[in-house]
Design a protein around this motif. Sequence first.
Motif, mmCIF file in Angstrom:
data_model
loop_
_atom_site.group_PDB
_atom_site.id
_atom_site.type_symbol
_atom_site.label_atom_id
_atom_site.label_comp_id
_atom_site.label_asym_id
_atom_site.label_seq_id
_atom_site.Cartn_x
_atom_site.Cartn_y
_atom_site.Cartn_z
ATOM 1 N N GLY A 1 4.387 -17.245 4.186
ATOM 2 C CA GLY A 1 4.210 -18.581 5.082
ATOM 3 C C GLY A 1 4.813 -18.560 6.316
ATOM 4 N N ALA A 2 5.684 -17.557 6.380
ATOM 5 C CA ALA A 2 6.599 -17.695 7.691
ATOM 6 C C ALA A 2 5.998 -17.301 9.195
ATOM 7 N N PRO A 3 5.146 -16.387 9.204
ATOM 8 C CA PRO A 3 4.435 -15.793 10.392
ATOM 9 C C PRO A 3 3.443 -16.899 10.731
ATOM 10 N N LEU A 4 2.547 -17.374 10.010
ATOM 11 C CA LEU A 4 1.593 -18.381 10.420
ATOM 12 C C LEU A 4 2.182 -19.538 10.471
ATOM 13 N N ALA A 5 3.058 -20.232 9.772
ATOM 14 C CA ALA A 5 3.689 -21.462 10.042
ATOM 15 C C ALA A 5 4.686 -21.305 11.409
ATOM 16 N N ALA B 1 7.114 -28.061 5.652
ATOM 17 C CA ALA B 1 5.865 -28.548 5.360
ATOM 18 C C ALA B 1 4.737 -27.811 5.634
ATOM 19 N N TYR B 2 4.660 -26.818 6.654
ATOM 20 C CA TYR B 2 3.623 -25.906 6.988
ATOM 21 C C TYR B 2 3.699 -24.787 6.146
ATOM 22 N N LEU C 1 1.221 -20.631 -0.220
ATOM 23 C CA LEU C 1 0.141 -20.404 -1.348
ATOM 24 C C LEU C 1 -1.212 -19.729 -1.063
ATOM 25 N N VAL C 2 -1.680 -19.839 0.375
ATOM 26 C CA VAL C 2 -2.378 -18.822 0.811
ATOM 27 C C VAL C 2 -2.368 -17.147 0.673
ATOM 28 N N GLY C 3 -0.909 -17.123 0.981
ATOM 29 C CA GLY C 3 -0.520 -15.648 0.898
ATOM 30 C C GLY C 3 -0.447 -15.182 -0.547
ATOM 31 N N VAL C 4 0.139 -16.069 -1.480
ATOM 32 C CA VAL C 4 0.396 -15.601 -2.727
ATOM 33 C C VAL C 4 -0.557 -15.731 -3.871
ATOM 34 N N ILE C 5 -1.742 -16.626 -3.390
ATOM 35 C CA ILE C 5 -2.727 -16.891 -4.650
ATOM 36 C C ILE C 5 -3.374 -15.647 -4.959
ATOM 37 N N ASN C 6 -3.722 -14.616 -4.107
ATOM 38 C CA ASN C 6 -4.210 -13.479 -4.580
ATOM 39 C C ASN C 6 -3.372 -12.634 -5.800
ATOM 40 N N PRO C 7 -2.212 -12.543 -5.232
ATOM 41 C CA PRO C 7 -1.437 -11.667 -6.260
ATOM 42 C C PRO C 7 -1.096 -12.739 -7.386
ATOM 43 N N ILE D 1 -8.198 -23.196 8.502
ATOM 44 C CA ILE D 1 -8.699 -24.366 9.153
ATOM 45 C C ILE D 1 -8.103 -25.507 8.606
ATOM 46 N N LEU D 2 -7.778 -25.581 7.290
ATOM 47 C CA LEU D 2 -7.272 -26.878 6.947
ATOM 48 C C LEU D 2 -5.801 -26.835 7.355
ATOM 49 N N GLN D 3 -5.013 -25.528 7.422
ATOM 50 C CA GLN D 3 -3.783 -25.667 7.976
ATOM 51 C C GLN D 3 -3.751 -26.016 9.553
ATOM 52 N N GLY D 4 -4.597 -25.485 10.162
ATOM 53 C CA GLY D 4 -4.880 -25.931 11.601
ATOM 54 C C GLY D 4 -4.979 -27.509 11.891
ATOM 55 N N ILE D 5 -5.699 -28.003 11.027
ATOM 56 C CA ILE D 5 -5.877 -29.474 11.232
ATOM 57 C C ILE D 5 -5.200 -30.316 10.435
ATOM 58 N N ASP D 6 -3.801 -29.831 9.883
ATOM 59 C CA ASP D 6 -2.903 -30.647 9.140
ATOM 60 C C ASP D 6 -3.263 -31.175 7.847
ATOM 61 N N ARG D 7 -4.079 -30.371 7.299
ATOM 62 C CA ARG D 7 -4.662 -30.922 5.569
ATOM 63 C C ARG D 7 -3.840 -30.078 4.603
ATOM 64 N N HIS D 8 -2.593 -30.148 4.679
ATOM 65 C CA HIS D 8 -1.921 -28.825 3.822
ATOM 66 C C HIS D 8 -1.585 -29.276 2.409
ATOM 67 N N LYS D 9 -1.789 -30.697 2.167
ATOM 68 C CA LYS D 9 -1.935 -31.180 0.663
ATOM 69 C C LYS D 9 -3.133 -30.479 -0.098
ATOM 70 N N TRP D 10 -4.255 -30.612 0.866
ATOM 71 C CA TRP D 10 -5.538 -30.138 0.269
ATOM 72 C C TRP D 10 -5.599 -28.533 -0.329
ATOM 73 N N ILE D 11 -4.788 -27.843 0.503
ATOM 74 C CA ILE D 11 -4.616 -26.524 0.195
ATOM 75 C C ILE D 11 -3.837 -26.348 -1.049
ATOM 76 N N ILE D 12 -2.623 -27.012 -1.012
ATOM 77 C CA ILE D 12 -1.835 -26.962 -2.337
ATOM 78 C C ILE D 12 -2.749 -27.118 -3.547
#
Length: 536
Positions: free
Chosen positions: A59-63, A246-247, A253-259, A390-401
């Motif tokens: 999460g760190a680099p992208l956030a 929050a980011y 989750l995006v980074g960890v979901i495949n593992p 895209i959802l991260q870029g438009i601040d829809r983080h809860k939906w990603i979770i």
Amino acid sequence: MSSNLVKGTAILTVGLFLSKALGLLYLIPLYAIVGEENIPLYQYAYVPYNIALAIAISGAPLAISKYVSKYNELGDYATGRKLLKSGMLVMAITGLVSFFTLYLLAEPIAKLVHSSDDQTFSVDDIAGVIRWVSYALLAVPLMSIVRGFLQGYQKFEPTSVSQLVEQIVRIIVVLVGAFIVVNVLDGSPKTAVNFAVFAAFIGALAGLVVLFKYWKSYKPELDHLLANSPPASDVSFKEMYTEVFAYILPFVLVGVINPLYQFVDMITFNQAMSSIGFAEVTETYLGMLNLLTHKFVMIPVMVATGFSMALIPVITSYYVKKDPIGITRSLDQTFQIMLYLTVPMVIGIIILSDELYQTLYSKSTVGSEILASYAPVAILFGLYTVTAAILQGIDRHKWIIFTSLLGLFFKLVLNIPLIKMFETNGAILATSIGYTIAVGINLAIITKVLHYRSQMVFRRLILIGILNAIMFLVVTFTLKGLTAISPVDGKMQSILYIFICATVGAAIYGYLSLKTGLAQKLFGERLTRFTKKLGF
């Protein structure tokens, strides 16, 4: 699409492609050194390691790039620098905690995996290899914050080059170390695997050195921007890290979901396969699924990963400026180019699954069947990565979770019953269902929030589908013709057939793309000027 997005995507995608390609190719000599029966031990280490790594750093680099990009857009370069200074300490602590956590959990994880005495590896074998790989977590997190900070300035080269150098050094240490252990010191292949996974730590140190050199070269430019920046915004450390974390959670989750999907396989596959009478081969099949074929499948996904890493700061910038036209243009181009490049790679893997598996590993009907079945899931992996970005870029983080956890829930619930019904293909089907649910909801949210409608993209995707269908038929008949003349016998003949079929496929796809004008529309004026000289 902005030139920054095109350039950033190209740099990150090339770096990721080379890194993924090396990550696949080094398995050939490692497979030969330790043998098919010991390769599954390697994946037992890397699945939990990748989860811990994703939690620690993904999460760190992208956030951080999103946070820095946001304040840079406002002309406030001091706030980003403030985050960098404190973040180095935070990431060092994160790495230390992650290391101790994985090291201490090694034995409990091993007990989850070991479901039958008929399996090849003991609890101690599995726990040992997990402990050896955990050392990398001490170094890797420090890279993440520097990568994220520089990406926030639209500087993508350091991320790409450091990833590549990290991979090269790691691979050299893996292969040289494993060879010395087995062939010089007469050690066991299991010992060689332990040394091989420890190489991740040495590779991470090399990546840190590369990033330090880039930092020194960029520092005068960054210091100039800082000197001309107003004082840092009146943002406390608590407010800063509240926003960053929050980011980070959706990014993690995006980074960890495949593992995590792989981890579900790791803790359920052996149990399910043993219950239907496959205890003696379950670890071999799991190694084929989670390591040997997974490496192939992730190569097409690097296109989507490159896009997502470059897309987030660009989308964030447009979103802050309230520029819906810029957002729509970026989304149009992203979906088209990602699928234009990903789909033909997937088709190639499906058609050439026998030859690819034999070339890299050894002739195996089961292995090639798993590869062919698993390859289409790469498209879902790619779409998930891009839609989440895209959802991260438009601040829809809860939906990603929500969508990530919902898809994972379906994977967890369906995995054992589907494996019992369809064996290895059941695990692949459960993964497909989970990702389809997540991607479908992500697309629905993007469409609703951004009022995103694009008939042009829909028409282009149909055209891409038609071109791929034509390529599929041509390459399939080419391969059938070659095998009718002379059936595949050995690695060299497999390589020759792969080369011929790949050349034919690329030529047909490229020609049709140019002839229809699709390639020119996707890749811009430079390609158009070049193709006009060729008569297209």
